[in-house]
Design an enzyme around this catalytic site. Structure first.
Site, PDB file in Angstrom:
ATOM      1  N   GLY A 153       1.435  13.755 -43.797  1.00  0.00           N
ATOM      2  CA  GLY A 153       1.717  14.578 -44.958  1.00  0.00           C
ATOM      3  C   GLY A 153       2.713  13.891 -45.866  1.00  0.00           C
ATOM      4  O   GLY A 153       3.394  12.940 -45.473  1.00  0.00           O
ATOM      5  N   CYS A 154       2.804  14.374 -47.098  1.00  0.00           N
ATOM      6  CA  CYS A 154       3.700  13.726 -48.061  1.00  0.00           C
ATOM      7  C   CYS A 154       5.155  13.860 -47.656  1.00  0.00           C
ATOM      8  O   CYS A 154       5.926  12.881 -47.702  1.00  0.00           O
ATOM      9  CB  CYS A 154       3.468  14.272 -49.466  1.00  0.00           C
ATOM     10  N   TYR A 155       5.584  15.036 -47.227  1.00  0.00           N
ATOM     11  CA  TYR A 155       6.961  15.207 -46.790  1.00  0.00           C
ATOM     12  C   TYR A 155       7.276  14.351 -45.563  1.00  0.00           C
ATOM     13  O   TYR A 155       8.312  13.670 -45.523  1.00  0.00           O
ATOM     14  CB  TYR A 155       7.261  16.676 -46.478  1.00  0.00           C
TER      15      TYR A 155
END
Length: 350
Positions: A153-155
């Protein structure tokens, strides 16, 4: 010269799908032969994304209308819970095909953890055995041979790239780790939602998923592997009123490192020669404006006024290094291309 790989993109009408195409059409080793978007099936790509009108892309079709027998690689940009059965079916049709998934369905190394986090049974748990976690800089060897690459995921990408080298070396402790994260509204997807309407998100900074966000267990999984023990992190994301960009501020306890200078030196050593990781000079505060539209990550470390603690800041573009760009970087590793192919562009500014 490599023969271009025939590629399908599932979920081409989303923001990450659009950025994958924006970047991928420049790749000499990729030929997009199938694009899917069930709600837009039958439309030309220009009808959904006018900025891709001159890219020479095929029209959109439904997932079930793709013949996967002659395709080399499938990029998945589908919502969680929708890739597992489909990927299982695709692999059954073509035993040589490779999957690069930008969604959440294969990110957990233990399928039971997926069930706990997403509240649904994993319907293709056996595929986890042939899946590599796609954090490129920390898992290249596995990515080269994996049947499925599960892009983080981006986070988690921002948090893990900023923290993993420090955790692995013992320079910081995993206890009492606090990660404050902020993302542009594209991180919420392209679907119509009240909280991402301009009148709702504009001029407003909003926390969400407070204490429950699904990326926290993913971050814990990888930090725990690096530390060799189970860990818990305090993670809170925020929606910020801009289209793209992501920044994490991690508050950590010092381990073997004495100060921020030592942590910065450790990051520089860990990422020496990495094409997309920039450890900023002392005192330079990372900003999403430093990476916008690019596959780059900027990281820096600062001494906290509280003794024995430091502040680690990392910035990336959530649609590029946080998703589509990282997928292409993993494609390059998996198929033997120079790692920067098609994603070497410098950030946009202003």
């Amino acid at each position: 010269m490599h023969t271009p790989k025939k590629a399908a993109l599932l979920g081409a009408s989303g923001y990450t799908g659009a950025d994958l195409l924006r970047l991928g059409v420049r790749h000499p080793g990729l030929e997009f032969v199938a694009l899917t978007a069930n709600t837009h099936a039958g439309k030309p790509m220009a009808a959904v994304f006018p900025h891709l009108a001159n890219a020479g892309l095929p029209d959109l079709v439904a997932n079930e209308d793709v013949d996967f027998s002659g395709i080399d690689v499938v990029f998945c940009g589908l919502p969680h819970g929708t890739s597992q059965a489909l990927v299982s079916s695709i692999i059954a049709q073509n035993d040589a095909i490779r999957i690069i998934d930008m969604g959440a369905d294969f990110r957990f190394r233990n399928p039971a953890e997926y069930t706990t986090v997403y509240g649904a049974e994993h319907v293709a748990p056996d595929l986890q055995k042939v899946t590599a976690y796609g954090l490129t800089e920390h898992n290249r060897d596995a990515i080269r041979s994996a049947r499925i690459v599960a892009c983080p995921g981006c986070y988690p990408t921002a948090a893990l790239l900023s923290l993993l080298p420090l955790v692995k070396s013992g320079a910081v402790l995993t206890e009492d780790m606090i990660i404050d994260a902020k993302s542009g509204v594209t991180g919420a997807g392209r679907g119509l939602k009240q909280n991402t309407l301009m009148a709702e998100a504009g001029e407003s900074l909003t926390p969400y998923g407070v204490g429950t966000h699904r990326h926290a267990p993913e971050i814990e999984q990888e930090i725990g592997l690096a530390a060799g023990t189970k860990v818990a992190v305090n993670f809170t994301p925020h929606l910020i009123p801009m289209s793209r960009g992501e920044l994490i501020t991690a508050h950590v306890k010092l381990g073997t490192a004495k100060n921020a200078d030592a942590l910065r030196d450790g990051l520089r050593e860990a990422y020496a020669g990495e094409p997309f990781i920039r450890v900023a000079d002392k005192g330079v505060i990372p900003s999403t404006g430093h990476v916008r539209g690019s596959n780059f990550v900027v990281i820096n470390v600062f001494d906290d006024r509280i003794p024995g603690r430091a502040i680690v800041i990392g910035a990336l573009d959530n649609l590029v290094k946080g998703s589509a760009g990282q997928a292409l970087q993993n494609f390059n590793v998996a198929f033997g291309y120079d790692e920067a192919t098609a994603i070497e562009a410098l950030p946009l500014f202003p």
